[in-house]
Design a protein around this motif. Structure first.
Motif, PDB file in Angstrom:
ATOM      1  N   LEU A  60       0.864  -1.176   0.000  1.00  0.00           N
ATOM      2  CA  LEU A  60       0.000   0.000   0.000  1.00  0.00           C
ATOM      3  C   LEU A  60       0.907   1.235   0.000  1.00  0.00           C
ATOM      4  O   LEU A  60       1.803   1.337   0.833  1.00  0.00           O
ATOM      5  N   THR A  61       0.685   2.149  -0.941  1.00  0.00           N
ATOM      6  CA  THR A  61       1.448   3.392  -1.006  1.00  0.00           C
ATOM      7  C   THR A  61       0.515   4.537  -0.636  1.00  0.00           C
ATOM      8  O   THR A  61      -0.589   4.628  -1.156  1.00  0.00           O
ATOM      9  N   THR A  62       0.969   5.383   0.287  1.00  0.00           N
ATOM     10  CA  THR A  62       0.144   6.503   0.743  1.00  0.00           C
ATOM     11  C   THR A  62       0.512   7.767  -0.023  1.00  0.00           C
ATOM     12  O   THR A  62       1.581   7.871  -0.623  1.00  0.00           O
ATOM     13  N   TRP A  63      -0.391   8.725   0.020  1.00  0.00           N
ATOM     14  CA  TRP A  63      -0.167  10.012  -0.613  1.00  0.00           C
ATOM     15  C   TRP A  63       0.601  10.871   0.390  1.00  0.00           C
ATOM     16  O   TRP A  63       0.024  11.505   1.243  1.00  0.00           O
ATOM     17  N   GLY A  64       1.923  10.830   0.342  1.00  0.00           N
ATOM     18  CA  GLY A  64       2.754  11.543   1.308  1.00  0.00           C
ATOM     19  C   GLY A  64       3.142  10.632   2.461  1.00  0.00           C
ATOM     20  O   GLY A  64       2.924   9.417   2.423  1.00  0.00           O
ATOM     21  N   ARG A  65       3.706  11.204   3.493  1.00  0.00           N
ATOM     22  CA  ARG A  65       4.165  10.428   4.657  1.00  0.00           C
ATOM     23  C   ARG A  65       2.983   9.888   5.451  1.00  0.00           C
ATOM     24  O   ARG A  65       2.062  10.625   5.752  1.00  0.00           O
ATOM     25  N   HIS A  66       3.024   8.599   5.799  1.00  0.00           N
ATOM     26  CA  HIS A  66       1.933   8.019   6.585  1.00  0.00           C
ATOM     27  C   HIS A  66       2.136   8.233   8.080  1.00  0.00           C
ATOM     28  O   HIS A  66       1.176   8.275   8.823  1.00  0.00           O
ATOM     29  N   GLY A  67       3.352   8.349   8.549  1.00  0.00           N
ATOM     30  CA  GLY A  67       3.617   8.625   9.959  1.00  0.00           C
ATOM     31  C   GLY A  67       3.530   7.422  10.894  1.00  0.00           C
ATOM     32  O   GLY A  67       3.626   7.578  12.101  1.00  0.00           O
ATOM     33  N   PHE A  68       3.350   6.226  10.338  1.00  0.00           N
ATOM     34  CA  PHE A  68       3.302   5.031  11.180  1.00  0.00           C
ATOM     35  C   PHE A  68       4.716   4.625  11.561  1.00  0.00           C
ATOM     36  O   PHE A  68       5.640   4.742  10.769  1.00  0.00           O
ATOM     37  N   ARG A  69       4.859   4.120  12.768  1.00  0.00           N
ATOM     38  CA  ARG A  69       6.152   3.622  13.232  1.00  0.00           C
ATOM     39  C   ARG A  69       6.014   2.157  13.596  1.00  0.00           C
ATOM     40  O   ARG A  69       4.991   1.718  14.065  1.00  0.00           O
ATOM     41  N   GLN A  70       7.070   1.449  13.377  1.00  0.00           N
ATOM     42  CA  GLN A  70       7.060   0.016  13.633  1.00  0.00           C
ATOM     43  C   GLN A  70       8.134  -0.303  14.657  1.00  0.00           C
ATOM     44  O   GLN A  70       9.212   0.249  14.626  1.00  0.00           O
ATOM     45  N   ARG A  71       7.819  -1.183  15.549  1.00  0.00           N
ATOM     46  CA  ARG A  71       8.778  -1.602  16.559  1.00  0.00           C
ATOM     47  C   ARG A  71       9.182  -3.055  16.318  1.00  0.00           C
ATOM     48  O   ARG A  71       8.331  -3.932  16.226  1.00  0.00           O
ATOM     49  N   TRP A  72      10.478  -3.286  16.211  1.00  0.00           N
ATOM     50  CA  TRP A  72      11.034  -4.629  16.065  1.00  0.00           C
ATOM     51  C   TRP A  72      10.447  -5.405  14.891  1.00  0.00           C
ATOM     52  O   TRP A  72      10.183  -6.589  14.986  1.00  0.00           O
ATOM     53  N   ARG A  73      10.191  -4.741  13.789  1.00  0.00           N
ATOM     54  CA  ARG A  73       9.697  -5.353  12.547  1.00  0.00           C
ATOM     55  C   ARG A  73       8.397  -6.133  12.729  1.00  0.00           C
ATOM     56  O   ARG A  73       8.090  -7.044  11.982  1.00  0.00           O
ATOM     57  N   GLN A  74       7.636  -5.826  13.758  1.00  0.00           N
ATOM     58  CA  GLN A  74       6.348  -6.475  13.969  1.00  0.00           C
ATOM     59  C   GLN A  74       5.271  -5.731  13.192  1.00  0.00           C
ATOM     60  O   GLN A  74       5.345  -4.522  13.010  1.00  0.00           O
ATOM     61  N   SER A  75       4.248  -6.466  12.780  1.00  0.00           N
ATOM     62  CA  SER A  75       3.123  -5.839  12.103  1.00  0.00           C
ATOM     63  C   SER A  75       2.153  -5.290  13.135  1.00  0.00           C
ATOM     64  O   SER A  75       2.185  -5.664  14.302  1.00  0.00           O
ATOM     65  N   PHE A  76       1.285  -4.386  12.695  1.00  0.00           N
ATOM     66  CA  PHE A  76       0.301  -3.769  13.568  1.00  0.00           C
ATOM     67  C   PHE A  76      -1.055  -3.782  12.863  1.00  0.00           C
ATOM     68  O   PHE A  76      -1.115  -3.851  11.635  1.00  0.00           O
ATOM     69  N   PRO A  77      -2.169  -3.726  13.627  1.00  0.00           N
ATOM     70  CA  PRO A  77      -3.499  -3.737  13.002  1.00  0.00           C
ATOM     71  C   PRO A  77      -3.731  -2.457  12.198  1.00  0.00           C
ATOM     72  O   PRO A  77      -3.294  -1.384  12.595  1.00  0.00           O
ATOM     73  N   ALA A  98      -0.342  -4.445   9.006  1.00  0.00           N
ATOM     74  CA  ALA A  98       0.599  -3.767   8.129  1.00  0.00           C
ATOM     75  C   ALA A  98       1.981  -3.777   8.755  1.00  0.00           C
ATOM     76  O   ALA A  98       2.133  -3.861   9.970  1.00  0.00           O
ATOM     77  N   ARG A  99       2.977  -3.691   7.884  1.00  0.00           N
ATOM     78  CA  ARG A  99       4.366  -3.588   8.303  1.00  0.00           C
ATOM     79  C   ARG A  99       4.980  -2.445   7.511  1.00  0.00           C
ATOM     80  O   ARG A  99       4.770  -2.331   6.302  1.00  0.00           O
ATOM     81  N   VAL A 100       5.712  -1.569   8.162  1.00  0.00           N
ATOM     82  CA  VAL A 100       6.287  -0.390   7.512  1.00  0.00           C
ATOM     83  C   VAL A 100       7.421  -0.813   6.589  1.00  0.00           C
ATOM     84  O   VAL A 100       8.339  -1.531   6.995  1.00  0.00           O
ATOM     85  N   LEU A 101       7.340  -0.365   5.322  1.00  0.00           N
ATOM     86  CA  LEU A 101       8.413  -0.581   4.359  1.00  0.00           C
ATOM     87  C   LEU A 101       9.192   0.700   4.108  1.00  0.00           C
ATOM     88  O   LEU A 101      10.358   0.659   3.744  1.00  0.00           O
ATOM     89  N   GLY A 102       8.535   1.824   4.259  1.00  0.00           N
ATOM     90  CA  GLY A 102       9.154   3.127   4.018  1.00  0.00           C
ATOM     91  C   GLY A 102       8.244   4.224   4.525  1.00  0.00           C
ATOM     92  O   GLY A 102       7.165   3.958   5.054  1.00  0.00           O
ATOM     93  N   TYR A 103       8.643   5.478   4.345  1.00  0.00           N
ATOM     94  CA  TYR A 103       7.852   6.595   4.864  1.00  0.00           C
ATOM     95  C   TYR A 103       6.482   6.706   4.201  1.00  0.00           C
ATOM     96  O   TYR A 103       5.572   7.325   4.745  1.00  0.00           O
ATOM     97  N   ASP A 104       6.304   6.102   3.022  1.00  0.00           N
ATOM     98  CA  ASP A 104       5.014   6.173   2.334  1.00  0.00           C
ATOM     99  C   ASP A 104       4.524   4.802   1.858  1.00  0.00           C
ATOM    100  O   ASP A 104       3.603   4.714   1.066  1.00  0.00           O
ATOM    101  N   ARG A 105       5.132   3.710   2.359  1.00  0.00           N
ATOM    102  CA  ARG A 105       4.757   2.379   1.907  1.00  0.00           C
ATOM    103  C   ARG A 105       4.547   1.435   3.092  1.00  0.00           C
ATOM    104  O   ARG A 105       5.300   1.463   4.060  1.00  0.00           O
ATOM    105  N   LEU A 106       3.500   0.590   2.976  1.00  0.00           N
ATOM    106  CA  LEU A 106       3.178  -0.422   3.982  1.00  0.00           C
ATOM    107  C   LEU A 106       2.952  -1.752   3.288  1.00  0.00           C
ATOM    108  O   LEU A 106       2.365  -1.796   2.202  1.00  0.00           O
TER     109      LEU A 106
END
Length: 116
Positions: A60-77, A98-106
């Motif tokens: 999933l690619t967002t329009w701009g920064r999504h602002g989600f943070r991931q801890r220890w490569r775990q996924s979140f709801p 979801a798992r963070v891949l980048g500032y605008d990708r999950l």
């Protein structure tokens, strides 16, 4: 303490409470998209693209920064609504993570850990 000092102190508490509510309302909202009852959910993020990459990986690619943070490569709801695709719109029967891949990708996966 005199009544004037108490009034100013009360005024300060009310202003602090109002500012706190405004900050909280920027990050939370009410939604009825995910079932029949109202729920408090996180802030909305505009999706610009959902694509399949590397076989079964859904990104999933967002329009701009999504602002989600991931801890220890775990996924979140994560909850999706209004995508126009039944297999992506979150419901009580379909829970996504979801798992963070980048500032605008999950990277999306089902609750069980399988790719969507």
């Amino acid at each position: 303490m005199d009544s004037c000092h108490i009034a100013w102190q009360l005024h300060g508490y009310l202003v602090s409470l109002a500012i706190g509510c405004m900050l909280l309302s920027e990050n939370l909202q009410l939604s009825k998209s995910f079932g029949s009852r109202w729920q408090v959910v996180g802030r909305a993020v505009v999706v610009s693209n959902i694509s399949a990459e590397s076989g079964s990986r859904v990104v999933l690619t967002t329009w701009g920064r999504h602002g989600f943070r991931q801890r220890w490569r775990q996924s979140f709801p994560i909850m999706l609504a209004g995508t126009g695709c039944r297999s992506l719109d979150t419901s009580e029967a379909l829970a996504l993570r979801a798992r963070v891949l980048g500032y605008d990708r999950l990277e999306l996966s089902r609750e069980s850990g399988q790719a969507s």
